[in-house]
Enzyme design. Structure first.
Site, PDB file in Angstrom:
ATOM      1  N   CYS A  60       0.866  -1.202   0.024  1.00 54.09           N
ATOM      2  CA  CYS A  60       0.056  -0.040  -0.050  1.00 54.09           C
ATOM      3  C   CYS A  60       0.909   1.167   0.073  1.00 54.09           C
ATOM      4  CB  CYS A  60      -0.857   0.068   1.132  1.00 54.09           C
ATOM      5  SG  CYS A  60      -2.102   1.690   1.082  1.00 54.09           S
ATOM      6  N   CYS A  64       0.076   5.103   6.968  1.00 50.11           N
ATOM      7  CA  CYS A  64      -0.599   4.790   8.289  1.00 50.11           C
ATOM      8  C   CYS A  64       0.521   4.202   9.173  1.00 50.11           C
ATOM      9  CB  CYS A  64      -1.744   4.228   8.109  1.00 50.11           C
ATOM     10  SG  CYS A  64      -2.727   4.743   6.842  1.00 50.11           S
ATOM     11  N   CYS A  67       0.333   0.288  10.439  1.00 47.36           N
ATOM     12  CA  CYS A  67      -0.032  -0.629   9.376  1.00 47.36           C
ATOM     13  C   CYS A  67       0.964  -1.444   8.831  1.00 47.36           C
ATOM     14  CB  CYS A  67      -0.947   0.044   8.228  1.00 47.36           C
ATOM     15  SG  CYS A  67      -1.640  -1.228   7.220  1.00 47.36           S
ATOM     16  N   CYS A 104     -16.077  -9.682   5.575  1.00 44.89           N
ATOM     17  CA  CYS A 104     -15.400  -8.407   5.519  1.00 44.89           C
ATOM     18  C   CYS A 104     -14.384  -8.512   4.708  1.00 44.89           C
ATOM     19  CB  CYS A 104     -15.393  -7.636   6.832  1.00 44.89           C
ATOM     20  SG  CYS A 104     -16.551  -7.725   8.080  1.00 44.89           S
ATOM     21  N   CYS A 135     -19.316  -6.938   3.728  1.00 46.44           N
ATOM     22  CA  CYS A 135     -18.604  -5.826   4.360  1.00 46.44           C
ATOM     23  C   CYS A 135     -17.267  -5.591   3.590  1.00 46.44           C
ATOM     24  CB  CYS A 135     -18.415  -5.700   5.807  1.00 46.44           C
ATOM     25  SG  CYS A 135     -17.407  -4.351   6.315  1.00 46.44           S
ATOM     26  N   CYS A 195     -19.636   1.074   9.164  1.00 47.41           N
ATOM     27  CA  CYS A 195     -18.887   0.515   9.741  1.00 47.41           C
ATOM     28  C   CYS A 195     -17.619   1.555  10.182  1.00 47.41           C
ATOM     29  CB  CYS A 195     -18.136  -0.895   9.649  1.00 47.41           C
ATOM     30  SG  CYS A 195     -17.193  -1.575  10.640  1.00 47.41           S
ATOM     31  N   ARG A 267     -17.675  -3.114  18.054  1.00 46.77           N
ATOM     32  CA  ARG A 267     -16.874  -4.436  17.818  1.00 46.77           C
ATOM     33  C   ARG A 267     -15.858  -4.347  18.888  1.00 46.77           C
ATOM     34  NH1 ARG A 267     -16.487  -4.689  12.588  1.00 46.77           N
ATOM     35  NH2 ARG A 267     -18.539  -5.731  12.522  1.00 46.77           N
TER      36      ARG A 267
HETATM   37  N1  SAM Z   1      -6.924   0.516   3.080  1.00 40.25           N
HETATM   38  C1  SAM Z   1      -7.993   0.429   3.629  1.00 40.25           C
HETATM   39  C2  SAM Z   1      -8.175   1.772   4.502  1.00 40.25           C
HETATM   40  O1  SAM Z   1      -6.951   2.090   4.910  1.00 40.25           O
HETATM   41  O2  SAM Z   1      -9.278   2.144   4.874  1.00 40.25           O
HETATM   42  C3  SAM Z   1      -8.696  -0.686   4.205  1.00 40.25           C
HETATM   43  C4  SAM Z   1      -7.869  -1.782   5.187  1.00 40.25           C
HETATM   44  S1  SAM Z   1      -7.278  -0.947   6.578  1.00 40.25           S
HETATM   45  C5  SAM Z   1      -6.152  -1.969   6.920  1.00 40.25           C
HETATM   46  C6  SAM Z   1      -8.572  -1.033   7.752  1.00 40.25           C
HETATM   47  C7  SAM Z   1      -8.233  -0.513   9.020  1.00 40.25           C
HETATM   48  O3  SAM Z   1      -7.475  -1.559   9.806  1.00 40.25           O
HETATM   49  C8  SAM Z   1      -7.339   0.600   9.334  1.00 40.25           C
HETATM   50  O4  SAM Z   1      -8.306   1.722   9.252  1.00 40.25           O
HETATM   51  C9  SAM Z   1      -7.116   0.458  10.934  1.00 40.25           C
HETATM   52  O5  SAM Z   1      -8.094   1.053  11.775  1.00 40.25           O
HETATM   53  C10 SAM Z   1      -7.299  -0.956  11.169  1.00 40.25           C
HETATM   54  N2  SAM Z   1      -5.738  -1.660  11.474  1.00 40.25           N
HETATM   55  C11 SAM Z   1      -4.725  -1.587  10.384  1.00 40.25           C
HETATM   56  N3  SAM Z   1      -3.394  -2.031  11.122  1.00 40.25           N
HETATM   57  C12 SAM Z   1      -3.718  -2.045  12.447  1.00 40.25           C
HETATM   58  C13 SAM Z   1      -3.131  -2.435  13.557  1.00 40.25           C
HETATM   59  N4  SAM Z   1      -1.782  -2.957  13.365  1.00 40.25           N
HETATM   60  N5  SAM Z   1      -3.701  -2.730  14.709  1.00 40.25           N
HETATM   61  C14 SAM Z   1      -5.066  -2.476  14.720  1.00 40.25           C
HETATM   62  N6  SAM Z   1      -5.853  -1.822  13.920  1.00 40.25           N
HETATM   63  C15 SAM Z   1      -5.188  -1.818  12.531  1.00 40.25           C
HETATM   64 FE1  SF4 Z   2      -2.710   1.347   3.368  1.00 39.13          FE
HETATM   65 FE2  SF4 Z   2      -2.780   0.168   5.544  1.00 39.13          FE
HETATM   66 FE3  SF4 Z   2      -3.098   2.799   5.371  1.00 39.13          FE
HETATM   67 FE4  SF4 Z   2      -4.986   0.994   4.652  1.00 39.13          FE
HETATM   68  S1  SF4 Z   2      -4.319   1.229   6.670  1.00 39.13           S
HETATM   69  S2  SF4 Z   2      -4.511   2.835   3.729  1.00 39.13           S
HETATM   70  S3  SF4 Z   2      -3.827  -0.694   4.044  1.00 39.13           S
HETATM   71  S4  SF4 Z   2      -1.332   1.583   4.911  1.00 39.13           S
END
Ligand code: SAM
Ligand code: SF4
Ligand code: DTB
Length: 344
Positions: A60, A64, A67, A104, A135, A195, A267
């Protein structure tokens, strides 16, 4: 105090100070109040069960800080292309057989390209045909995307605001808080269920946890589903060494979410593998009414399904919204219900 009466109407004008004073209540008082709100609005013995699948993993472009799927961090997550519809369907069938009522599908995109939508729409149609709720979490949506997903039969779209507006800039730099609000508005206008939640344990203050809940509760409609994630710290990400949140502070966050969004399903989301069974029981008491079940979240671990079934039995909980007559003997769902309800 507002929010202290279990019959409090749904409000969208929460002041930060009011939410902070809920956090500041003596722990036992807060839990009693949250449980009263929970029992007045939901069946406290029922837990909605969702299963996650990463339909497009890793690589990606976003940054974030939590992530494992951001390409710029070296986390060992291998980038994969969008899965085939038939493979997704196989995983959805297995999730249904394990007791999930909602499936989901998550993609590690900033957002989908126009050309991705028909393939995701095919996944949605096929999963829906299994009798499951659907979802998707695909990132920021472009023009017309929400409506196309809705037309394919999507029930929920997950898009988290992740943290309070005043902490957001510490966590994400490649898209703005307002971009997220725009996508949430597209979802609402298309008639999809929302959600939307966030992550705690990213080094934010209690006031910022209150700010996250304030931003959620003051959306034009409360999200029907509110995932509260505990950070899963992943080596290689900037938050790998974040200080773990105190378990009781996490329970408080669930309880305050319950009080300020009384009709929403809260949740208990990521991070359960790092929680004791006793802590999860407190979260259910405080108002959590949904979990992700299945050994994997998107890329990180989750408790074993058998462990969760046993936890349900030990706490006299049962899965919510099974789509067939659960009492009809011989159905998979009847077996699951029986297995969850059997007292060990
Ligand atoms: N890429 C898309 C986005 O960012 O909206 C969808 C997938 S993203 C992985 C969905 C959510 O997963 C993020 O917004 C975050 O809240 C959660 N998430 C990701 N990594 C995480 C982590 N290490 N611990 C807890 N929640 C996490
Ligand atoms: Fe990309 Fe992870 Fe951010 Fe979703 S949460 S936009 S997968 S970096
Ligand atoms: C949500 O709020 N949490 C889920 C789901 N929505 C998409 C994702 C949790 C991801 C945890 C890290 C991982 O497994 O990669």
């Amino acid at each position: 105090m507002d929010g202290m009466n279990p019959d409090t109407p749904v409000r969208h004008d929460w002041k930060l100070a009011e939410i902070e004073s809920l956090f500041d209540l003596p722990f036992m008082w807060l839990l009693s109040r949250a449980h009263a709100v929970h029992a007045a609005n939901h069946d406290p013995d029922a837990v909605q069960v969702s299963t996650l699948l990463s339909i497009k993993t890793g690589g990606c472009p976003e940054d974030c800080a939590y992530c494992p799927q951001a390409q710029r961090y070296h986390t060992g997550v291998e980038a994969q292309k969008l899965m085939d519809v038939k493979d997704v369907l196989e995983r959805a069938r297995a999730a249904r057989a394990a007791g999930a009522s909602r499936f989901c599908m998550g993609a590690a995109w900033r957002g989908p390209k126009d050309r991705d939508i028909p393939k995701v729409a095919a996944m949605i149609r096929e999963v829906k045909a299994l009798g499951m709720e659907t979802c998707a979490t695909l990132g920021l949506l472009g023009e017309g995307h929400a409506q196309q997903l809705k037309d394919a039969g999507l029930d929920y779209y997950n898009h988290n605001i992740d943290t309070s507006p005043d902490y957001y800039g510490e966590i994400i730099h490649t898209r703005e808080f307002e971009d997220r609000l725009d996508t949430l508005e597209d979802i609402r206008v298309a008639g999809l269920k929302t959600c939307c939640g966030g992550i705690v344990g990213m080094g934010e203050t209690r006031a910022q946890r209150a700010g996250l809940l304030q931003a959620l509760a003051n959306l034009p409609e409360h999200p029907q589903s509110v995932p509260i994630n505990q950070l899963v710290p992943v080596p290689g990400t900037p938050l790998a060494d974040a200080q773990k949140i105190d378990p009781f502070e996490f329970v408080r966050t669930i309880a305050v979410a319950r009080v300020v969004m009384p009709k929403s399903v809260v949740r208990l989301s990521a991070g359960r593998q790092q929680m004791s069974d006793e802590m999860q029981a407190l979260c259910f008491f405080a108002g959590a009414g949904s979990i992700f079940m299945g050994e994997k979240l998107l890329t990180t671990g989750n408790p074993e399904v058998e462990h969760d079934h046993a936890l349900f039995r030990r706490l006299d909980l049962h899965p919510m919204h099974l789509n067939v007559d659960v009492h009809e003997p011989g159905t998979v769902q009847a077996d699951i219900l029986e297995s969850c309800m059997h007292v060990v």
